[in-house]
Design a protein around this motif. Structure first.
Motif, short mmCIF file in Angstrom:
data_model
loop_
_atom_site.label_atom_id
_atom_site.label_comp_id
_atom_site.label_asym_id
_atom_site.label_seq_id
_atom_site.Cartn_x
_atom_site.Cartn_y
_atom_site.Cartn_z
N ILE A 17 0.91 -1.27 0.02
CA ILE A 17 -0.08 -0.16 0.02
C ILE A 17 0.82 1.22 -0.25
O ILE A 17 0.57 2.19 -0.74
CB ILE A 17 -1.00 0.09 1.26
CG1 ILE A 17 -1.95 -1.30 1.07
CG2 ILE A 17 -1.54 1.45 1.54
CD1 ILE A 17 -3.01 -1.36 2.21
N LYS A 18 1.83 1.22 0.76
CA LYS A 18 3.00 2.23 0.88
C LYS A 18 3.56 2.63 -0.68
O LYS A 18 3.46 3.61 -1.12
CB LYS A 18 3.72 2.17 1.97
CG LYS A 18 4.82 3.34 2.11
CD LYS A 18 5.93 2.96 3.25
CE LYS A 18 6.77 4.20 3.44
NZ LYS A 18 7.84 4.00 4.43
N LYS A 19 4.00 1.54 -1.17
CA LYS A 19 4.49 1.69 -2.70
C LYS A 19 3.50 2.12 -3.66
O LYS A 19 3.73 3.03 -4.43
CB LYS A 19 4.91 0.40 -3.11
CG LYS A 19 5.77 0.54 -4.45
CD LYS A 19 6.41 -0.93 -4.66
CE LYS A 19 7.24 -0.64 -6.07
NZ LYS A 19 8.53 -1.01 -5.99
N LEU A 20 2.30 1.85 -3.45
CA LEU A 20 1.18 2.28 -4.42
C LEU A 20 0.92 3.67 -4.12
O LEU A 20 0.66 4.49 -5.02
CB LEU A 20 -0.01 1.28 -4.37
CG LEU A 20 0.26 -0.15 -4.87
CD1 LEU A 20 -1.37 -0.76 -4.44
CD2 LEU A 20 0.46 -0.06 -6.19
N LEU A 21 1.00 3.95 -2.84
CA LEU A 21 0.71 5.62 -2.34
C LEU A 21 1.68 6.39 -2.82
O LEU A 21 1.52 7.49 -3.54
CB LEU A 21 0.38 5.70 -1.31
CG LEU A 21 -0.87 5.37 -0.55
CD1 LEU A 21 -1.06 5.59 1.29
CD2 LEU A 21 -2.04 5.94 -0.98
N THR A 22 3.15 6.04 -2.98
CA THR A 22 4.12 6.68 -3.35
C THR A 22 4.19 7.03 -4.95
O THR A 22 4.25 7.94 -5.33
CB THR A 22 5.41 6.15 -3.09
OG1 THR A 22 5.52 5.81 -1.69
CG2 THR A 22 6.72 6.76 -3.41
N ILE A 23 3.75 5.73 -5.55
CA ILE A 23 3.63 5.79 -7.26
C ILE A 23 2.56 6.95 -7.52
O ILE A 23 2.59 7.55 -8.42
CB ILE A 23 3.25 4.56 -7.71
CG1 ILE A 23 4.60 3.51 -7.45
CG2 ILE A 23 2.91 4.75 -9.12
CD1 ILE A 23 4.23 2.19 -7.89
N SER A 24 1.28 6.90 -6.85
CA SER A 24 0.24 7.68 -6.88
C SER A 24 0.61 9.25 -6.87
O SER A 24 0.33 10.02 -7.55
CB SER A 24 -1.00 7.41 -6.12
OG SER A 24 -1.98 8.09 -6.26
N ASN A 25 1.30 9.50 -5.59
CA ASN A 25 1.82 10.73 -5.24
C ASN A 25 2.95 11.55 -6.21
O ASN A 25 2.79 12.52 -6.79
CB ASN A 25 2.49 10.83 -3.87
CG ASN A 25 1.51 10.75 -2.89
OD1 ASN A 25 0.49 11.11 -3.08
ND2 ASN A 25 1.98 10.38 -1.87
#
Length: 52
Positions: A17-25
């Protein structure tokens, strides 16, 4: 044993989830950068048109 597997599963999901949020940001910041550039170009074009 089961508790260790559950802990590993929770950690893996959290990291995903943290990685996906980083990609989204990163995508959002690139989009904002492009929008800011467009606004600057529009402002520059408007000032050029006023100068005529």
């Amino acid at each position: 044993m089961v508790v260790a597997l559950i802990v590993l599963f929770v950690v893996a999901i959290t990291l995903l989830i943290k990685k996906l949020l980083t990609i989204s940001n990163i995508k959002n910041s690139k989009q904002l950068d492009i929008e800011n550039r467009l606004v600057r170009v529009e402002d520059e074009l408007n000032s050029m048109n006023k100068g005529k």
